[in-house]
Design a protein around this motif. Structure first.
Motif, PDB file in Angstrom:
ATOM      1  N   PRO A  31      33.518  91.897  45.745  1.00 44.09           N
ATOM      2  CA  PRO A  31      34.392  91.088  46.599  1.00 44.09           C
ATOM      3  C   PRO A  31      34.362  89.607  46.206  1.00 44.09           C
ATOM      4  O   PRO A  31      33.314  89.073  45.854  1.00 44.09           O
ATOM      5  CB  PRO A  31      33.816  91.283  48.001  1.00 44.09           C
ATOM      6  N   GLU A  32      35.503  88.966  46.277  1.00 47.03           N
ATOM      7  CA  GLU A  32      35.632  87.561  45.879  1.00 47.03           C
ATOM      8  C   GLU A  32      34.687  86.658  46.659  1.00 47.03           C
ATOM      9  O   GLU A  32      34.116  85.712  46.115  1.00 47.03           O
ATOM     10  CB  GLU A  32      37.073  87.115  46.081  1.00 47.03           C
ATOM     11  N   LEU A  33      34.479  86.951  47.932  1.00 44.47           N
ATOM     12  CA  LEU A  33      33.605  86.126  48.753  1.00 44.47           C
ATOM     13  C   LEU A  33      32.196  86.042  48.159  1.00 44.47           C
ATOM     14  O   LEU A  33      31.583  84.980  48.129  1.00 44.47           O
ATOM     15  CB  LEU A  33      33.542  86.670  50.183  1.00 44.47           C
ATOM     16  N   HIS A  34      31.689  87.143  47.677  1.00 45.90           N
ATOM     17  CA  HIS A  34      30.346  87.150  47.090  1.00 45.90           C
ATOM     18  C   HIS A  34      30.295  86.289  45.830  1.00 45.90           C
ATOM     19  O   HIS A  34      29.307  85.601  45.584  1.00 45.90           O
ATOM     20  CB  HIS A  34      29.905  88.578  46.774  1.00 45.90           C
ATOM     21  N   ILE A  35      31.350  86.327  45.067  1.00 47.17           N
ATOM     22  CA  ILE A  35      31.387  85.504  43.852  1.00 47.17           C
ATOM     23  C   ILE A  35      31.431  84.035  44.236  1.00 47.17           C
ATOM     24  O   ILE A  35      30.695  83.216  43.689  1.00 47.17           O
ATOM     25  CB  ILE A  35      32.599  85.883  42.984  1.00 47.17           C
ATOM     26  N   HIS A  85      26.372  84.933  40.782  1.00 41.76           N
ATOM     27  CA  HIS A  85      26.005  83.909  39.811  1.00 41.76           C
ATOM     28  C   HIS A  85      24.484  83.802  39.671  1.00 41.76           C
ATOM     29  O   HIS A  85      23.942  83.836  38.565  1.00 41.76           O
ATOM     30  CB  HIS A  85      26.598  82.566  40.238  1.00 41.76           C
ATOM     31  N   HIS A  86      23.781  83.704  40.783  1.00 42.56           N
ATOM     32  CA  HIS A  86      22.327  83.564  40.733  1.00 42.56           C
ATOM     33  C   HIS A  86      21.644  84.838  40.261  1.00 42.56           C
ATOM     34  O   HIS A  86      20.675  84.779  39.497  1.00 42.56           O
ATOM     35  CB  HIS A  86      21.781  83.129  42.094  1.00 42.56           C
ATOM     36  N   LEU A  87      22.118  85.974  40.715  1.00 42.24           N
ATOM     37  CA  LEU A  87      21.523  87.232  40.255  1.00 42.24           C
ATOM     38  C   LEU A  87      21.687  87.394  38.748  1.00 42.24           C
ATOM     39  O   LEU A  87      20.787  87.858  38.055  1.00 42.24           O
ATOM     40  CB  LEU A  87      22.157  88.423  40.974  1.00 42.24           C
ATOM     41  N   LYS A 129      27.848  90.391  27.292  1.00 46.12           N
ATOM     42  CA  LYS A 129      28.704  91.332  26.561  1.00 46.12           C
ATOM     43  C   LYS A 129      29.702  92.054  27.484  1.00 46.12           C
ATOM     44  O   LYS A 129      30.906  92.017  27.252  1.00 46.12           O
ATOM     45  CB  LYS A 129      27.838  92.348  25.825  1.00 46.12           C
ATOM     46  N   GLU A 130      29.213  92.713  28.525  1.00 53.40           N
ATOM     47  CA  GLU A 130      30.104  93.465  29.422  1.00 53.40           C
ATOM     48  C   GLU A 130      30.987  92.544  30.274  1.00 53.40           C
ATOM     49  O   GLU A 130      32.178  92.813  30.407  1.00 53.40           O
ATOM     50  CB  GLU A 130      29.294  94.414  30.313  1.00 53.40           C
ATOM     51  N   PRO A 131      30.452  91.464  30.866  1.00 54.77           N
ATOM     52  CA  PRO A 131      31.341  90.576  31.620  1.00 54.77           C
ATOM     53  C   PRO A 131      32.472  90.002  30.762  1.00 54.77           C
ATOM     54  O   PRO A 131      33.589  89.828  31.247  1.00 54.77           O
ATOM     55  CB  PRO A 131      30.403  89.464  32.115  1.00 54.77           C
ATOM     56  N   LEU A 140      35.396  88.392  32.918  1.00 54.58           N
ATOM     57  CA  LEU A 140      34.785  87.791  34.088  1.00 54.58           C
ATOM     58  C   LEU A 140      34.064  86.487  33.783  1.00 54.58           C
ATOM     59  O   LEU A 140      33.459  85.893  34.657  1.00 54.58           O
ATOM     60  CB  LEU A 140      33.781  88.765  34.705  1.00 54.58           C
ATOM     61  N   VAL A 141      34.126  86.034  32.526  1.00 56.19           N
ATOM     62  CA  VAL A 141      33.389  84.849  32.113  1.00 56.19           C
ATOM     63  C   VAL A 141      34.354  83.693  31.909  1.00 56.19           C
ATOM     64  O   VAL A 141      35.340  83.819  31.192  1.00 56.19           O
ATOM     65  CB  VAL A 141      32.608  85.122  30.808  1.00 56.19           C
ATOM     66  N   ALA A 142      34.047  82.571  32.554  1.00 58.84           N
ATOM     67  CA  ALA A 142      34.863  81.369  32.382  1.00 58.84           C
ATOM     68  C   ALA A 142      34.672  80.835  30.968  1.00 58.84           C
ATOM     69  O   ALA A 142      33.638  81.037  30.350  1.00 58.84           O
ATOM     70  CB  ALA A 142      34.474  80.315  33.414  1.00 58.84           C
ATOM     71  N   LYS A 143      35.648  80.128  30.458  1.00 57.93           N
ATOM     72  CA  LYS A 143      35.595  79.654  29.073  1.00 57.93           C
ATOM     73  C   LYS A 143      34.447  78.675  28.826  1.00 57.93           C
ATOM     74  O   LYS A 143      33.945  78.571  27.736  1.00 57.93           O
ATOM     75  CB  LYS A 143      36.923  79.007  28.695  1.00 57.93           C
TER      76      LYS A 143
END
Length: 91
Positions: free
Chosen positions: A51-55, A61-63, A79-81, A86-89
Motif C-alpha cells: 500500500p502507498e501509505l506504507h511507502i 524504506h527503513h526495512l 536487483k528485484e526492485p 520501484l527505485v527512484a533514479k
C-alpha cells in the motif's frame, strides 16, 4: 523475493509442526494456505502490492535500507526492485 511456492512450503511446515509454541515464526507466520491459486514461480509482491501509505510513511524504506541491504549488499538487494521499477533514479 518470496514466491508462492515459499508460501505453500511455509504453510506445510507449519502444519507438520502444529501445536508447538512459537512455530509460526519459523514458518514466516504462514499459518494458513495461500488464498490465491498461482504457479509456484509467481512472486507474492506481484499479487500483494504494498500500500502507498506504507511507502510514504517510510517503513519499507527503513526495512529495505537498514535490514535487507546490509544482509545482501546494495547491488543484489536492488536487483528485484529495479526490475519492478520501484527505485527512484537518484538511488
Amino acid at each position: 523475493m518470496f514466491q508462492v511456492e515459499n508460501l505453500r512450503n511455509s504453510y506445510e511446515k507449519f502444519r507438520s509442526l502444529r501445536k508447538k509454541l512459537k512455530i509460526d515464526r519459523d514458518c514466516h507466520s504462514t499459518v494458513n494456505p495461500p488464498l490465491f491459486q498461482e504457479n509456484d514461480d509467481v512472486y507474492v509482491i506481484e499479487k500483494c502490492v504494498i500500500p502507498e501509505l506504507h511507502i510514504l510513511q517510510g517503513y519499507v524504506h527503513h526495512l529495505f535500507w537498514d535490514g535487507l541491504v546490509p544482509l545482501l549488499c546494495r547491488d543484489r538487494a536492488l536487483k528485484e526492485p529495479k526490475k519492478l521499477k520501484l527505485v527512484a533514479k537518484n538511488h
